[in-house]
Design a protein around this motif. Structure first.
Motif, mmCIF file in Angstrom:
data_model
loop_
_atom_site.group_PDB
_atom_site.id
_atom_site.type_symbol
_atom_site.label_atom_id
_atom_site.label_comp_id
_atom_site.label_asym_id
_atom_site.label_seq_id
_atom_site.Cartn_x
_atom_site.Cartn_y
_atom_site.Cartn_z
ATOM 1 N N ASN A 1 -8.282 65.697 12.271
ATOM 2 C CA ASN A 1 -7.040 65.314 13.089
ATOM 3 C C ASN A 1 -7.374 64.356 13.737
ATOM 4 O O ASN A 1 -6.312 63.960 13.393
ATOM 5 N N THR A 2 -8.602 64.081 14.138
ATOM 6 C CA THR A 2 -8.024 62.793 15.747
ATOM 7 C C THR A 2 -7.929 60.834 15.001
ATOM 8 O O THR A 2 -7.331 60.669 15.490
ATOM 9 N N SER A 3 -8.613 61.301 13.928
ATOM 10 C CA SER A 3 -8.577 60.275 13.156
ATOM 11 C C SER A 3 -6.880 60.320 12.325
ATOM 12 O O SER A 3 -7.045 59.361 12.081
ATOM 13 N N HIS B 1 -1.599 69.399 22.693
ATOM 14 C CA HIS B 1 -2.544 69.869 21.266
ATOM 15 C C HIS B 1 -0.208 69.386 20.662
ATOM 16 O O HIS B 1 0.015 69.665 19.877
ATOM 17 N N GLU C 1 -0.716 67.670 17.535
ATOM 18 C CA GLU C 1 -1.548 66.866 18.067
ATOM 19 C C GLU C 1 -1.881 65.523 18.817
ATOM 20 O O GLU C 1 -0.319 65.562 19.257
ATOM 21 N N PHE D 1 -1.464 62.551 20.318
ATOM 22 C CA PHE D 1 -1.857 60.361 19.949
ATOM 23 C C PHE D 1 -1.775 59.909 20.438
ATOM 24 O O PHE D 1 -1.377 58.184 20.315
ATOM 25 N N SER E 1 -4.174 56.836 20.313
ATOM 26 C CA SER E 1 -4.429 55.951 19.113
ATOM 27 C C SER E 1 -4.051 54.735 19.315
ATOM 28 O O SER E 1 -2.684 54.177 19.472
#
Length: 398
Positions: free
Chosen positions: A158-160, A308, A363, A365, A368
Protein backbone atom coordinates in the motif's frame (compact mmCIF):
# COMPACT_ATOMS: atom_id res chain seq x y z
CA UNK A 1 31.80 27.64 -4.64
CA UNK A 2 28.01 27.95 -4.69
CA UNK A 3 28.08 28.57 -8.45
CA UNK A 4 29.96 25.30 -8.99
CA UNK A 5 27.52 23.48 -6.70
CA UNK A 6 24.58 24.98 -8.60
CA UNK A 7 26.02 23.82 -11.92
CA UNK A 8 26.44 20.26 -10.63
CA UNK A 9 23.10 20.07 -8.82
CA UNK A 10 21.07 21.37 -11.76
CA UNK A 11 22.97 19.97 -14.75
CA UNK A 12 24.52 16.66 -13.75
CA UNK A 13 22.38 13.64 -14.67
CA UNK A 14 24.22 11.47 -12.14
CA UNK A 15 23.75 13.97 -9.31
CA UNK A 16 20.03 14.45 -10.06
CA UNK A 17 19.54 10.67 -10.17
CA UNK A 18 21.38 10.07 -6.88
CA UNK A 19 19.75 13.07 -5.18
CA UNK A 20 16.27 11.72 -5.84
CA UNK A 21 17.38 8.26 -4.70
CA UNK A 22 18.30 9.84 -1.37
CA UNK A 23 15.00 11.77 -1.23
CA UNK A 24 13.05 8.60 -2.15
CA UNK A 25 14.99 6.42 0.28
CA UNK A 26 13.47 2.92 -0.04
CA UNK A 27 11.57 1.86 3.05
CA UNK A 28 13.68 -1.32 3.19
CA UNK A 29 16.73 0.86 4.02
CA UNK A 30 15.14 1.87 7.34
CA UNK A 31 15.76 -1.64 8.67
CA UNK A 32 19.51 -1.57 8.00
CA UNK A 33 21.15 0.85 10.39
CA UNK A 34 24.25 1.57 8.28
CA UNK A 35 22.32 2.27 5.05
CA UNK A 36 19.76 4.34 6.94
CA UNK A 37 22.40 6.53 8.58
CA UNK A 38 24.30 7.08 5.32
CA UNK A 39 21.09 8.14 3.53
CA UNK A 40 20.07 10.42 6.41
CA UNK A 41 23.46 12.18 6.42
CA UNK A 42 23.39 12.62 2.65
CA UNK A 43 19.83 13.91 2.86
CA UNK A 44 20.76 16.55 5.47
CA UNK A 45 23.67 17.75 3.30
CA UNK A 46 21.46 17.75 0.21
CA UNK A 47 18.67 19.67 1.95
CA UNK A 48 21.16 22.27 3.19
CA UNK A 49 22.72 22.88 -0.23
CA UNK A 50 19.38 22.99 -2.09
CA UNK A 51 17.81 25.35 0.44
CA UNK A 52 20.80 27.71 0.35
CA UNK A 53 20.78 27.79 -3.47
CA UNK A 54 17.03 28.38 -3.59
CA UNK A 55 17.15 31.17 -0.98
CA UNK A 56 20.07 32.79 -2.82
CA UNK A 57 18.04 32.64 -6.05
CA UNK A 58 15.03 34.24 -4.33
CA UNK A 59 17.19 37.05 -2.96
CA UNK A 60 18.71 37.62 -6.40
CA UNK A 61 15.29 37.69 -8.09
CA UNK A 62 13.68 39.53 -5.16
CA UNK A 63 10.72 37.15 -5.10
CA UNK A 64 9.68 33.67 -4.03
CA UNK A 65 7.33 31.33 -5.86
CA UNK A 66 3.75 31.50 -4.59
CA UNK A 67 3.43 27.71 -4.56
CA UNK A 68 6.33 27.54 -2.13
CA UNK A 69 4.58 30.10 0.06
CA UNK A 70 1.42 27.95 0.06
CA UNK A 71 3.40 24.80 0.95
CA UNK A 72 5.40 26.55 3.68
CA UNK A 73 2.23 28.13 5.10
CA UNK A 74 0.79 24.66 5.60
CA UNK A 75 4.06 23.46 7.13
CA UNK A 76 4.09 26.46 9.52
CA UNK A 77 0.56 25.58 10.67
CA UNK A 78 1.80 22.08 11.45
CA UNK A 79 4.78 23.57 13.30
CA UNK A 80 2.41 25.68 15.40
CA UNK A 81 0.28 22.59 16.09
CA UNK A 82 3.39 20.67 17.09
CA UNK A 83 4.55 23.46 19.43
CA UNK A 84 1.15 23.44 21.13
CA UNK A 85 0.84 19.65 21.11
CA UNK A 86 3.38 16.86 20.70
CA UNK A 87 6.58 18.97 20.63
CA UNK A 88 8.19 16.28 18.46
CA UNK A 89 10.40 18.74 16.58
CA UNK A 90 12.88 16.06 15.51
CA UNK A 91 10.19 14.23 13.50
CA UNK A 92 8.84 17.53 12.16
CA UNK A 93 12.23 18.61 10.82
CA UNK A 94 13.04 15.16 9.44
CA UNK A 95 9.82 14.95 7.41
CA UNK A 96 8.78 18.46 6.47
CA UNK A 97 12.18 19.91 5.62
CA UNK A 98 12.52 17.10 3.09
CA UNK A 99 9.16 18.02 1.53
CA UNK A 100 10.13 21.66 1.16
CA UNK A 101 13.53 20.82 -0.33
CA UNK A 102 11.98 18.42 -2.87
CA UNK A 103 9.60 21.17 -4.00
CA UNK A 104 12.50 23.69 -4.16
CA UNK A 105 14.63 21.28 -6.18
CA UNK A 106 11.83 20.37 -8.58
CA UNK A 107 11.10 24.04 -9.25
CA UNK A 108 14.76 24.85 -9.94
CA UNK A 109 15.13 21.86 -12.27
CA UNK A 110 11.97 22.78 -14.22
CA UNK A 111 13.18 26.33 -14.71
CA UNK A 112 16.80 25.42 -15.42
CA UNK A 113 16.60 22.43 -17.78
CA UNK A 114 13.18 20.83 -18.10
CA UNK A 115 14.22 18.22 -20.68
CA UNK A 116 17.14 16.99 -18.57
CA UNK A 117 14.95 16.81 -15.48
CA UNK A 118 12.16 14.85 -17.21
CA UNK A 119 14.57 12.31 -18.72
CA UNK A 120 16.69 11.81 -15.60
CA UNK A 121 13.82 11.58 -13.14
CA UNK A 122 11.95 9.20 -15.48
CA UNK A 123 15.02 6.95 -15.55
CA UNK A 124 15.14 7.06 -11.77
CA UNK A 125 11.46 6.14 -11.40
CA UNK A 126 11.82 3.32 -13.92
CA UNK A 127 14.88 1.97 -12.08
CA UNK A 128 13.25 1.76 -8.65
CA UNK A 129 10.10 0.30 -10.23
CA UNK A 130 12.18 -2.48 -11.83
CA UNK A 131 13.95 -3.28 -8.55
CA UNK A 132 10.69 -3.28 -6.62
CA UNK A 133 9.01 -5.42 -9.30
CA UNK A 134 11.67 -8.12 -9.14
CA UNK A 135 11.64 -8.03 -5.33
CA UNK A 136 7.93 -8.92 -5.61
CA UNK A 137 8.49 -11.59 -8.30
CA UNK A 138 11.33 -13.27 -6.39
CA UNK A 139 9.82 -12.82 -2.92
CA UNK A 140 6.00 -12.77 -3.35
CA UNK A 141 5.53 -12.61 0.43
CA UNK A 142 8.17 -9.92 0.90
CA UNK A 143 11.72 -9.96 2.23
CA UNK A 144 12.09 -10.56 5.96
CA UNK A 145 13.78 -7.56 7.57
CA UNK A 146 16.01 -7.70 10.70
CA UNK A 147 13.06 -6.85 12.97
CA UNK A 148 10.90 -9.58 11.47
CA UNK A 149 8.77 -7.30 9.24
CA UNK A 150 8.26 -8.58 5.69
CA UNK A 151 8.34 -5.88 2.96
CA UNK A 152 9.41 -5.32 -0.63
CA UNK A 153 12.19 -2.99 -1.82
CA UNK A 154 10.04 0.18 -1.64
CA UNK A 155 7.98 -0.95 1.35
CA UNK A 156 4.72 -2.80 1.71
CA UNK A 157 2.17 -2.96 -1.08
CA UNK A 158 0.00 0.00 0.00
CA UNK A 159 2.65 2.54 0.99
CA UNK A 160 4.33 2.46 -2.42
CA UNK A 161 1.10 3.11 -4.37
CA UNK A 162 1.46 6.86 -4.95
CA UNK A 163 5.16 6.76 -5.79
CA UNK A 164 4.70 3.91 -8.28
CA UNK A 165 1.41 4.93 -9.93
CA UNK A 166 2.20 8.65 -10.10
CA UNK A 167 5.71 7.65 -11.14
CA UNK A 168 4.23 5.80 -14.13
CA UNK A 169 2.19 8.90 -14.97
CA UNK A 170 5.35 11.04 -14.72
CA UNK A 171 7.05 8.85 -17.34
CA UNK A 172 3.93 9.15 -19.52
CA UNK A 173 4.07 12.94 -19.09
CA UNK A 174 7.72 12.93 -20.17
CA UNK A 175 6.87 10.80 -23.21
CA UNK A 176 4.09 13.06 -24.35
CA UNK A 177 6.05 16.29 -23.79
CA UNK A 178 9.22 15.11 -25.57
CA UNK A 179 7.87 12.66 -28.16
CA UNK A 180 4.08 13.17 -28.32
CA UNK A 181 3.59 9.41 -27.87
CA UNK A 182 4.03 6.59 -25.36
CA UNK A 183 7.45 4.97 -25.53
CA UNK A 184 8.39 1.37 -24.56
CA UNK A 185 9.76 2.52 -21.18
CA UNK A 186 6.36 3.99 -20.29
CA UNK A 187 4.45 0.89 -21.41
CA UNK A 188 6.80 -1.47 -19.56
CA UNK A 189 6.63 0.65 -16.39
CA UNK A 190 2.81 0.65 -16.43
CA UNK A 191 2.78 -3.14 -16.95
CA UNK A 192 5.21 -3.70 -14.05
CA UNK A 193 3.18 -1.51 -11.68
CA UNK A 194 -0.05 -3.25 -12.69
CA UNK A 195 1.39 -6.77 -12.32
CA UNK A 196 2.99 -5.82 -8.97
CA UNK A 197 -0.36 -4.92 -7.44
CA UNK A 198 -2.10 -7.94 -8.94
CA UNK A 199 0.50 -10.24 -7.35
CA UNK A 200 0.36 -8.51 -3.94
CA UNK A 201 -3.40 -7.97 -4.33
CA UNK A 202 -3.24 -4.54 -2.73
CA UNK A 203 -6.74 -3.05 -2.89
CA UNK A 204 -5.33 0.48 -2.65
CA UNK A 205 -2.77 -0.19 -5.36
CA UNK A 206 -5.35 -1.85 -7.61
CA UNK A 207 -7.69 1.15 -7.30
CA UNK A 208 -4.83 3.49 -8.25
CA UNK A 209 -3.84 1.29 -11.19
CA UNK A 210 -7.49 0.96 -12.33
CA UNK A 211 -7.93 4.75 -12.43
CA UNK A 212 -4.65 5.12 -14.32
CA UNK A 213 -5.58 2.45 -16.88
CA UNK A 214 -9.06 3.92 -17.37
CA UNK A 215 -7.44 7.29 -17.98
CA UNK A 216 -4.99 5.87 -20.54
CA UNK A 217 -7.68 3.90 -22.36
CA UNK A 218 -10.49 6.47 -22.26
CA UNK A 219 -9.13 9.97 -21.66
CA UNK A 220 -5.47 10.16 -22.62
CA UNK A 221 -5.33 12.13 -25.90
CA UNK A 222 -9.12 11.69 -26.12
CA UNK A 223 -10.41 14.02 -23.43
CA UNK A 224 -13.04 15.99 -25.33
CA UNK A 225 -15.08 16.44 -22.14
CA UNK A 226 -12.48 18.41 -20.21
CA UNK A 227 -15.21 20.61 -18.74
CA UNK A 228 -16.22 17.52 -16.76
CA UNK A 229 -13.04 15.46 -16.47
CA UNK A 230 -10.60 17.97 -14.98
CA UNK A 231 -8.67 18.57 -11.77
CA UNK A 232 -11.42 20.67 -10.18
CA UNK A 233 -14.02 17.93 -10.70
CA UNK A 234 -11.64 15.25 -9.42
CA UNK A 235 -10.95 17.21 -6.22
CA UNK A 236 -14.67 17.73 -5.57
CA UNK A 237 -15.37 14.03 -6.17
CA UNK A 238 -12.51 13.04 -3.84
CA UNK A 239 -13.76 15.31 -1.03
CA UNK A 240 -17.31 13.96 -1.38
CA UNK A 241 -15.94 10.39 -1.41
CA UNK A 242 -14.00 11.14 1.77
CA UNK A 243 -17.14 12.47 3.49
CA UNK A 244 -19.29 9.60 2.20
CA UNK A 245 -16.89 6.79 3.16
CA UNK A 246 -15.00 8.06 6.21
CA UNK A 247 -17.77 10.09 7.85
CA UNK A 248 -21.03 8.45 6.69
CA UNK A 249 -19.69 4.93 5.83
CA UNK A 250 -21.64 4.54 2.57
CA UNK A 251 -19.31 1.67 1.63
CA UNK A 252 -21.70 -0.62 3.49
CA UNK A 253 -23.94 -0.43 0.41
CA UNK A 254 -21.19 -1.86 -1.82
CA UNK A 255 -20.54 -5.11 -0.02
CA UNK A 256 -20.42 -7.15 -3.24
CA UNK A 257 -17.50 -5.13 -4.70
CA UNK A 258 -15.54 -4.72 -1.46
CA UNK A 259 -16.02 -8.22 -0.06
CA UNK A 260 -16.78 -10.23 -3.21
CA UNK A 261 -14.31 -8.70 -5.69
CA UNK A 262 -11.55 -7.02 -3.68
CA UNK A 263 -11.72 -9.65 -0.90
CA UNK A 264 -11.70 -6.96 1.81
CA UNK A 265 -14.09 -6.52 4.73
CA UNK A 266 -16.41 -3.53 5.13
CA UNK A 267 -14.21 -2.11 7.89
CA UNK A 268 -11.34 -1.90 5.34
CA UNK A 269 -9.13 -4.11 7.53
CA UNK A 270 -10.23 -2.40 10.78
CA UNK A 271 -9.66 1.11 9.37
CA UNK A 272 -13.16 2.28 10.33
CA UNK A 273 -12.30 1.70 14.00
CA UNK A 274 -9.14 3.79 13.58
CA UNK A 275 -11.20 6.52 11.89
CA UNK A 276 -13.60 6.58 14.85
CA UNK A 277 -10.69 6.96 17.30
CA UNK A 278 -9.20 9.75 15.18
CA UNK A 279 -12.52 11.60 15.03
CA UNK A 280 -12.71 11.46 18.83
CA UNK A 281 -9.26 13.04 19.19
CA UNK A 282 -10.01 15.63 16.50
CA UNK A 283 -13.07 16.74 18.51
CA UNK A 284 -10.78 17.41 21.48
CA UNK A 285 -8.48 19.72 19.47
CA UNK A 286 -10.47 20.70 16.38
CA UNK A 287 -8.70 23.96 15.46
CA UNK A 288 -4.99 23.11 15.64
CA UNK A 289 -4.98 19.33 15.99
CA UNK A 290 -2.49 17.24 17.94
CA UNK A 291 0.64 18.18 16.02
CA UNK A 292 2.98 15.84 14.12
CA UNK A 293 4.67 12.95 15.90
CA UNK A 294 6.73 9.87 15.23
CA UNK A 295 4.21 7.16 14.36
CA UNK A 296 5.52 4.69 16.96
CA UNK A 297 5.35 7.38 19.68
CA UNK A 298 1.76 8.26 18.69
CA UNK A 299 0.79 4.60 18.77
CA UNK A 300 2.17 4.29 22.29
CA UNK A 301 0.53 7.52 23.45
CA UNK A 302 -2.98 7.39 21.96
CA UNK A 303 -3.15 3.97 20.29
CA UNK A 304 -3.16 5.35 16.72
CA UNK A 305 -0.24 4.85 14.32
CA UNK A 306 -1.74 7.27 11.82
CA UNK A 307 -5.28 7.97 10.62
CA UNK A 308 -5.19 5.50 7.68
CA UNK A 309 -6.81 8.30 5.66
CA UNK A 310 -4.90 11.26 4.24
CA UNK A 311 -7.42 14.06 4.86
CA UNK A 312 -8.31 12.65 8.27
CA UNK A 313 -4.61 12.57 9.14
CA UNK A 314 -4.29 16.22 8.11
CA UNK A 315 -7.18 17.01 10.46
CA UNK A 316 -5.64 14.92 13.25
CA UNK A 317 -2.26 16.66 13.02
CA UNK A 318 -3.21 20.19 11.96
CA UNK A 319 -6.89 20.51 12.82
CA UNK A 320 -9.38 22.44 10.71
CA UNK A 321 -6.81 25.21 10.19
CA UNK A 322 -4.30 22.70 8.82
CA UNK A 323 -6.90 21.19 6.49
CA UNK A 324 -7.80 24.63 5.10
CA UNK A 325 -4.16 25.46 4.32
CA UNK A 326 -3.58 21.96 2.91
CA UNK A 327 -6.54 22.10 0.54
CA UNK A 328 -5.55 25.63 -0.45
CA UNK A 329 -2.40 24.19 -2.06
CA UNK A 330 -4.58 22.14 -4.40
CA UNK A 331 -7.01 24.99 -5.04
CA UNK A 332 -4.08 27.10 -6.24
CA UNK A 333 -2.64 24.48 -8.57
CA UNK A 334 -6.10 23.70 -9.96
CA UNK A 335 -6.38 27.36 -10.94
CA UNK A 336 -3.19 26.92 -12.96
CA UNK A 337 -4.28 23.62 -14.49
CA UNK A 338 -7.65 25.02 -15.53
CA UNK A 339 -5.91 27.48 -17.85
CA UNK A 340 -4.66 24.53 -19.91
CA UNK A 341 -7.35 21.89 -19.32
CA UNK A 342 -7.48 20.94 -23.00
CA UNK A 343 -3.81 19.91 -22.82
CA UNK A 344 -2.79 16.25 -22.42
CA UNK A 345 -0.10 17.38 -19.96
CA UNK A 346 -2.84 18.93 -17.81
CA UNK A 347 -4.90 15.73 -18.08
CA UNK A 348 -1.99 13.60 -16.85
CA UNK A 349 -1.26 15.89 -13.89
CA UNK A 350 -4.97 16.12 -13.03
CA UNK A 351 -5.52 12.36 -12.98
CA UNK A 352 -2.44 12.03 -10.76
CA UNK A 353 -4.03 14.36 -8.21
CA UNK A 354 -7.28 12.37 -8.51
CA UNK A 355 -5.46 9.09 -7.77
CA UNK A 356 -3.71 10.68 -4.79
CA UNK A 357 -6.97 11.71 -3.15
CA UNK A 358 -8.98 8.59 -4.01
CA UNK A 359 -6.28 6.18 -2.78
CA UNK A 360 -5.71 8.50 0.17
CA UNK A 361 -9.19 7.70 1.49
CA UNK A 362 -7.82 4.51 3.08
CA UNK A 363 -4.09 5.34 3.42
CA UNK A 364 -1.92 8.25 4.55
CA UNK A 365 0.04 9.55 1.55
CA UNK A 366 0.76 12.99 3.00
CA UNK A 367 4.47 12.23 3.00
CA UNK A 368 4.63 10.90 -0.56
CA UNK A 369 7.53 12.49 -2.40
CA UNK A 370 5.66 12.23 -5.71
CA UNK A 371 2.86 14.41 -4.34
CA UNK A 372 5.09 17.46 -3.98
CA UNK A 373 6.66 16.86 -7.38
CA UNK A 374 3.18 16.77 -8.97
CA UNK A 375 2.18 19.92 -7.05
CA UNK A 376 5.15 21.87 -8.42
CA UNK A 377 4.75 20.40 -11.92
CA UNK A 378 1.08 21.43 -11.91
CA UNK A 379 1.84 24.96 -10.71
CA UNK A 380 4.47 25.39 -13.43
CA UNK A 381 2.47 23.75 -16.20
CA UNK A 382 3.10 26.78 -18.42
CA UNK A 383 6.66 25.51 -18.92
CA UNK A 384 5.19 22.52 -20.77
CA UNK A 385 3.07 24.63 -23.09
CA UNK A 386 5.54 24.72 -25.96
CA UNK A 387 6.16 23.04 -29.26
CA UNK A 388 9.34 22.20 -31.11
CA UNK A 389 9.98 24.20 -34.28
CA UNK A 390 11.19 21.88 -37.04
CA UNK A 391 14.09 19.64 -36.04
CA UNK A 392 16.06 22.17 -34.04
CA UNK A 393 16.10 22.88 -30.32
CA UNK A 394 14.12 26.09 -30.40
CA UNK A 395 10.79 26.21 -28.64
CA UNK A 396 7.84 28.38 -29.39
CA UNK A 397 5.71 29.39 -26.39
CA UNK A 398 1.93 29.64 -26.69
Amino acid sequence: MLDIAKKVILNSRLFIFLAFFVFFKPLSFYYYDFLNKICNILMLVLIGIIDILYIKQCIKNKKISKIQIYIMSYVLILLLSTIMGTKDFNFFIKVYMKWISISFYTEMLIKNNLNLYLKTFSNFIFSITVINFFSIIIFPNGVIQPNGVSIYFLGNDNTSTINLVLGALFILLKDYYLYRRMTPISIIDIIMVTVSYIITWSATGLVGVAIMLLFILCLYKKNKLNKIFNAKTYLIIAIFAFIAIVIFRLQNYFEYIIVGVLKKDLTFSQRTFIWDNCLNYIQKKPIFGLGVQEFSARLEKIGIYHAHCTLLNVLLEGGVLGLIFYLNIFVQIIKRLNKYKSSEICNILSIGICIYFICGIVEVFQDSQMLYIFIVLSYYIKYFMSERIGGNNKWKKY
